[in-house]
Design an enzyme around this catalytic site. Structure first.
Site, PDB file in Angstrom:
ATOM      1  N   ASP A 179      -2.929   7.835   8.218  1.00 30.34           N
ATOM      2  CA  ASP A 179      -3.730   6.901   9.006  1.00 30.34           C
ATOM      3  C   ASP A 179      -2.790   6.109   9.916  1.00 30.34           C
ATOM      4  OD1 ASP A 179      -2.596   4.900   7.405  1.00 30.34           O
ATOM      5  OD2 ASP A 179      -4.407   4.584   6.212  1.00 30.34           O
TER       6      ASP A 179
ATOM      7  N   HIS B 164       0.145   4.621   7.210  1.00 29.10           N
ATOM      8  CA  HIS B 164       0.603   5.213   5.950  1.00 29.10           C
ATOM      9  C   HIS B 164       0.971   6.690   6.099  1.00 29.10           C
ATOM     10  CE1 HIS B 164      -2.180   1.866   4.766  1.00 29.10           C
ATOM     11  NE2 HIS B 164      -1.062   1.527   4.141  1.00 29.10           N
TER      12      HIS B 164
ATOM     13  N   SER C 224       0.801  -1.225   0.000  1.00 24.02           N
ATOM     14  CA  SER C 224       0.000   0.000   0.000  1.00 24.02           C
ATOM     15  C   SER C 224       0.832   1.273   0.000  1.00 24.02           C
ATOM     16  CB  SER C 224      -0.939   0.007   1.220  1.00 24.02           C
ATOM     17  OG  SER C 224      -0.220  -0.204   2.415  1.00 24.02           O
TER      18      SER C 224
END
Length: 351
Positions: free
Chosen positions: A316, A319, A38
Site C-alpha cells: 500500500d 507498507h 505497523s
C-alpha cells in the site's frame, strides 16, 4: 523548528534502547519480543476499540495467509520471518484473546504507533503503553514460572523494535504540530525497566520521502513525482544518531548487545536498481487509490489492486510487500557487517 526536530530525533533513537536493561542470567530458549508500529504489528490493532483503520480486510493477507490478519502487507512481516529463522512459532499478539504461554515471546506492536505519545494519540498503543503491557506480561510470567526462570528467559530473549516512521511522517500527512511545538524537556521522560533484557534488534529508517504516500504528497506540492526530500532529511538525521546512541549505551550498560539493520541503504539500493532485486515497481503501491495508488484505502470501497504483487516493493502507500519484508528479514538475520552491525540477529540469538 530545527532544534525541536533534533530534540525529537534524540528521543526516538534513545527511546527504543533504554527500555529493558540488563541481567546476566543464561537461558537456553531464545524468545522474541516485538515492539513498534505497523511494520511489526501482526494484528494487535484489530482488538483496539478506537477509530484507527483496522487492516483485517481483504486483500491484506492474500499472499500467505489467504485471509486478512491485521498485518499491513499482503503476507508476512519481518518479525514473522525472523521467528521462522529462529525456529520459533509465529509470535502471539499481546491483545489476542486466549490463554497464551508467552514463553516464545510476545508481539506488542501497534500500527500507527510512535515513540512520542502525541503521535496518533488515543488511537493506538504508543511505545509507552507497549512497555506497560510488557511489564504486565512479565508479572504474569513470574506468577506462572517463578522469578528466577523469567529472569533467565528475558535475559536471553531478543527485543525487536520498529519505531520512528510515524513520528516523522504524521506531521506531513495530517494537521499535527508535534514537530513544531514540543521541546526535549516535555517528552524525554524515559523509564528504565529493570527486568532483564540485553539483546536488541533495531533498524534505521527507510528513505521516508520515497514511499508512494510521500511521492504523492510531492506531486500535490510541486507537481514532481520524485522523493520528498524534506522527510528523507529527517530519516538521515535519525539514522546518523542511532548508532552513536547505541554505542554510548553499550559503554554504560554491562552485557548490552544490539543489532542495527541499515534499512536506508538496503532500501535505496532497491529503489535505484529494482530489477536487480526482483522488483519491477518501487514508486507505485500495489493496492490503494489516487496518484501512485498512494492513498491508504486498500480494501475499502474504492481502491485498485495490482495484477502481480510480487513485482511490487510497496503493497500500500507505505507498507512493503511480503517479498520485500522477506528480503529485509534475511539481511537482518544473517547479513554482512556492511548492512547489519555490529551483529546480525542470528548472532544475537546465538550469543
Amino acid at each position: 523548528m530545527g532544534s525541536s526536530r533534533s530534540d525529537i530525533l534524540c528521543f526516538l533513537v534513545l527511546c527504543a534502547s533504554f527500555l529493558v536493561p540488563i541481567s546476566c542470567h543464561s537461558y537456553s530458549h531464545g524468545a522474541l519480543f516485538i515492539f513498534g508500529d505497523s511494520f511489526y504489528d501482526a494484528g494487535n490493532n484489530i482488538y483496539l476499540n478506537t477509530n484507527i483503520p483496522k487492516l483485517n480486510i481483504f486483500p491484506y493477507g492474500e499472499t500467505y495467509f489467504k485471509h486478512p490478519t491485521g498485518r499491513a502487507s499482503d503476507g508476512r512481516l519481518i518479525p514473522d520471518f525472523i521467528s521462522e529463522f529462529a525456529k520459533l512459532p509465529l509470535i502471539p499478539l499481546y491483545l489476542q484473546p486466549g490463554n497464551h504461554q508467552f514463553t516464545d515471546g510476545v508481539n506488542f506492536a501497534s500500527g500507527g504507533a510512535g515513540a512520542l505519545v502525541e503521535t496518533n494519540q488515543g488511537l493506538i498503543m504508543d511505545l509507552k503503553t507497549q512497555l506497560s503491557n510488557f511489564k504486565n506480561m512479565e508479572k504474569q510470567l513470574r506468577q506462572k514460572l517463578g522469578a528466577s526462570e523469567v529472569k533467565t528467559l528475558l535475559s536471553t530473549a531478543v527485543y525487536m523494535f520498529s519505531i520512528g516512521t510515524n513520528d516523522y511522517l504524521v506531521p506531513f500527512t495530517s494537521n499535527s504540530t508535534v514537530l513544531q511545538s514540543y521541546s526535549k524537556k516535555e517528552y524525554v521522560k524515559m523509564e528504565i525497566y529493570k527486568i532483564g533484557g540485553r539483546k536488541f534488534g533495531l533498524s534505521k529508517l527507510l528513505p521516508l520521502g520515497c514511499p508512494p504516500i510521500s511521492r504523492a504528497l510531492e506531486i500535490v506540492r510541486t507537481g514532481g513525482s520524485g522523493c520528498m526530500e524534506e522527510v528523507t532529511v529527517l530519516a538521515k538525521l535519525h539514522n546518523r544518531a542511532l548508532p552513536k546512541a547505541l554505542k554510548e549505551l553499550k559503554s554504560q550498560l554491562k552485557g548490552y548487545t544490539y543489532s542495527i539493520f541499515d534499512a536506508y541503504t538496503a532500501g535505496t539500493a532497491i529503489f535505484n536498481n529494482p530489477s536487480k532485486y526482483g522488483f519491477e515497481e518501487v514508486k507505485m503501491a500495489c493496492c490503494g487509490s489516487g496518484p501512485l495508488r498512494a492513498s491508504i484505502t486498500c480494501g475499502q470501497k474504492v481502491y485498485q489492486l495490482c495484477d502481480n504483487v510480487s513485482e511490487y516493493f510497496f503493497f500500500d502507500g507505505i507498507h512493503p510487500t511480503e517479498k520485500a519484508n522477506y528480503q529485509f528479514a534475511k539481511l537482518m538475520w544473517d547479513g554482512s557487517p556492511k548492512i547489519v552491525k555490529p551483529y546480525n540477529l542470528k548472532t544475537l540469538f546465538e550469543k
